[in-house]
Design a protein around this motif. Structure first.
Motif, mmCIF file in Angstrom:
data_model
loop_
_atom_site.group_PDB
_atom_site.id
_atom_site.type_symbol
_atom_site.label_atom_id
_atom_site.label_comp_id
_atom_site.label_asym_id
_atom_site.label_seq_id
_atom_site.Cartn_x
_atom_site.Cartn_y
_atom_site.Cartn_z
ATOM 1 N N UNK A 26 -135.732 47.788 -43.413
ATOM 2 C CA UNK A 26 -135.995 48.530 -42.179
ATOM 3 C C UNK A 26 -134.700 48.700 -41.377
ATOM 4 N N UNK A 27 -133.875 47.658 -41.340
ATOM 5 C CA UNK A 27 -132.599 47.739 -40.616
ATOM 6 C C UNK A 27 -131.707 48.787 -41.274
ATOM 7 N N UNK A 28 -131.613 48.763 -42.612
ATOM 8 C CA UNK A 28 -130.782 49.740 -43.330
ATOM 9 C C UNK A 28 -131.262 51.160 -43.046
ATOM 10 N N UNK A 29 -132.579 51.358 -43.053
ATOM 11 C CA UNK A 29 -133.147 52.677 -42.780
ATOM 12 C C UNK A 29 -132.804 53.128 -41.359
ATOM 13 N N UNK A 73 -138.071 41.277 -30.954
ATOM 14 C CA UNK A 73 -137.937 39.965 -31.595
ATOM 15 C C UNK A 73 -136.656 39.945 -32.412
ATOM 16 N N UNK A 74 -136.114 38.745 -32.658
ATOM 17 C CA UNK A 74 -134.942 38.672 -33.542
ATOM 18 C C UNK A 74 -135.339 39.141 -34.937
ATOM 19 N N UNK A 75 -134.416 39.790 -35.622
ATOM 20 C CA UNK A 75 -134.691 40.253 -36.987
ATOM 21 C C UNK A 75 -134.828 39.069 -37.924
ATOM 22 N N UNK A 76 -135.585 39.286 -38.986
ATOM 23 C CA UNK A 76 -135.685 38.317 -40.079
ATOM 24 C C UNK A 76 -134.986 38.940 -41.285
ATOM 25 N N UNK A 77 -134.629 38.103 -42.239
ATOM 26 C CA UNK A 77 -133.976 38.612 -43.444
ATOM 27 C C UNK A 77 -134.864 39.649 -44.136
ATOM 28 N N UNK A 115 -126.576 45.150 -48.262
ATOM 29 C CA UNK A 115 -125.541 44.954 -47.235
ATOM 30 C C UNK A 115 -126.132 44.214 -46.027
ATOM 31 N N UNK A 116 -127.311 44.651 -45.580
ATOM 32 C CA UNK A 116 -127.948 44.058 -44.396
ATOM 33 C C UNK A 116 -128.472 42.649 -44.650
ATOM 34 N N UNK A 117 -128.680 42.278 -45.922
ATOM 35 C CA UNK A 117 -129.178 40.932 -46.250
ATOM 36 C C UNK A 117 -128.076 39.880 -46.225
ATOM 37 N N UNK A 118 -126.829 40.307 -46.135
ATOM 38 C CA UNK A 118 -125.726 39.332 -46.156
ATOM 39 C C UNK A 118 -125.765 38.448 -44.909
ATOM 40 N N UNK A 119 -125.455 37.177 -45.105
ATOM 41 C CA UNK A 119 -125.459 36.211 -44.007
ATOM 42 C C UNK A 119 -124.073 36.046 -43.378
ATOM 43 N N UNK A 120 -123.045 36.550 -44.051
ATOM 44 C CA UNK A 120 -121.666 36.222 -43.673
ATOM 45 C C UNK A 120 -120.974 37.359 -42.911
ATOM 46 N N UNK A 121 -121.738 38.220 -42.249
ATOM 47 C CA UNK A 121 -121.134 39.362 -41.587
ATOM 48 C C UNK A 121 -121.794 39.622 -40.243
ATOM 49 N N UNK A 122 -121.028 40.155 -39.297
ATOM 50 C CA UNK A 122 -121.605 40.562 -38.012
ATOM 51 C C UNK A 122 -122.529 41.761 -38.207
ATOM 52 N N UNK A 123 -122.193 42.603 -39.198
ATOM 53 C CA UNK A 123 -122.950 43.827 -39.447
ATOM 54 C C UNK A 123 -124.050 43.541 -40.461
#
Length: 197
Positions: free
Chosen positions: A18-21, A9-13, A54-62
């Motif tokens: 979990x994404x950072x980990x 599924x697409x990630x949610x904010x 870092x992963x919560x940012x909306x303005x980045x590809x990463x």
């Protein structure tokens, strides 16, 4: 022994932790070292908290918007983070130095491709098909974005991952010598660019 159904599924904010980990797992703990040296780490004692921010940012590809989560019965078991690279080749700015330079040089060569920036699978779920399911999701992203193919970067010593990628049609197209992380050693010698046209 039943085979678990792996859903994507697409990630949610709210998946940012979990994404950072999983990013940290994908780079063998190297990101936590990097995040620990981040200026924003000032008031946190936990490097992964910096990664989460870092992963919560909306303005980045990463960030979270570029992630796809793999789940089994509601448990996150893995994650794919990637994005479509511009068709035009963009050289790496001179300001990019140190351990990131060889990685960014290889990524720059993947112009026109859907670039798999990170693929992380939790330890107990490795060798159970999670990586393959996430690579199928990447194939879908390639088609959706009309990319020329898929590209990713892997350490020369990560043989398990390399075998998986080769089985899925990737081949090594270029390499760069590794530069050590700040305060860390790299286990391998070269970063490899693998491409699936």
């Amino acid at each position: 022994h039943m085979t678990a159904t792996i859903a994507t599924r697409p990630a949610r904010k709210s998946d940012a932790s979990e994404i950072a980990l999983l990013v940290n797992i994908a780079v063998h703990g190297g990101m936590a070292q990097g995040w620990a040296h981040d200026d924003e780490a000032e008031d946190t004692y936990e490097p992964l908290e910096v990664g989460r921010l870092e992963m919560m940012r909306d303005d980045t590809e990463f960030g979270w918007k570029s992630a796809t989560m793999a789940e089994v019965d509601g448990e996150v078991v893995g994650m794919l983070l990637g994005y479509r690279k511009d068709d035009a080749f963009t050289p790496v700015p001179a300001s990019v130095t140190g351990f990131m330079r060889p990685i960014e040089e290889l990524e720059a060569e993947s112009n026109g491709h859907w670039f798999i920036s990170m693929l992380g699978v939790h330890k107990h779920w490795r060798s159970k098909g999670v990586g393959s399911v996430l690579l199928e999701a990447a194939d879908g992203k390639r088609d959706e974005t009309r990319a020329n193919g898929l590209a990713l970067i892997v350490e020369d010593v990560n043989e398990g991952a390399r075998r998986l990628y080769e089985r899925r049609g990737f081949a090594v197209t270029d390499k760069r010598p590794m530069v050590a992380f700040p305060g860390g050693q790299r286990p391998g010698r070269d970063w490899l660019l693998m491409v699936k046209e």
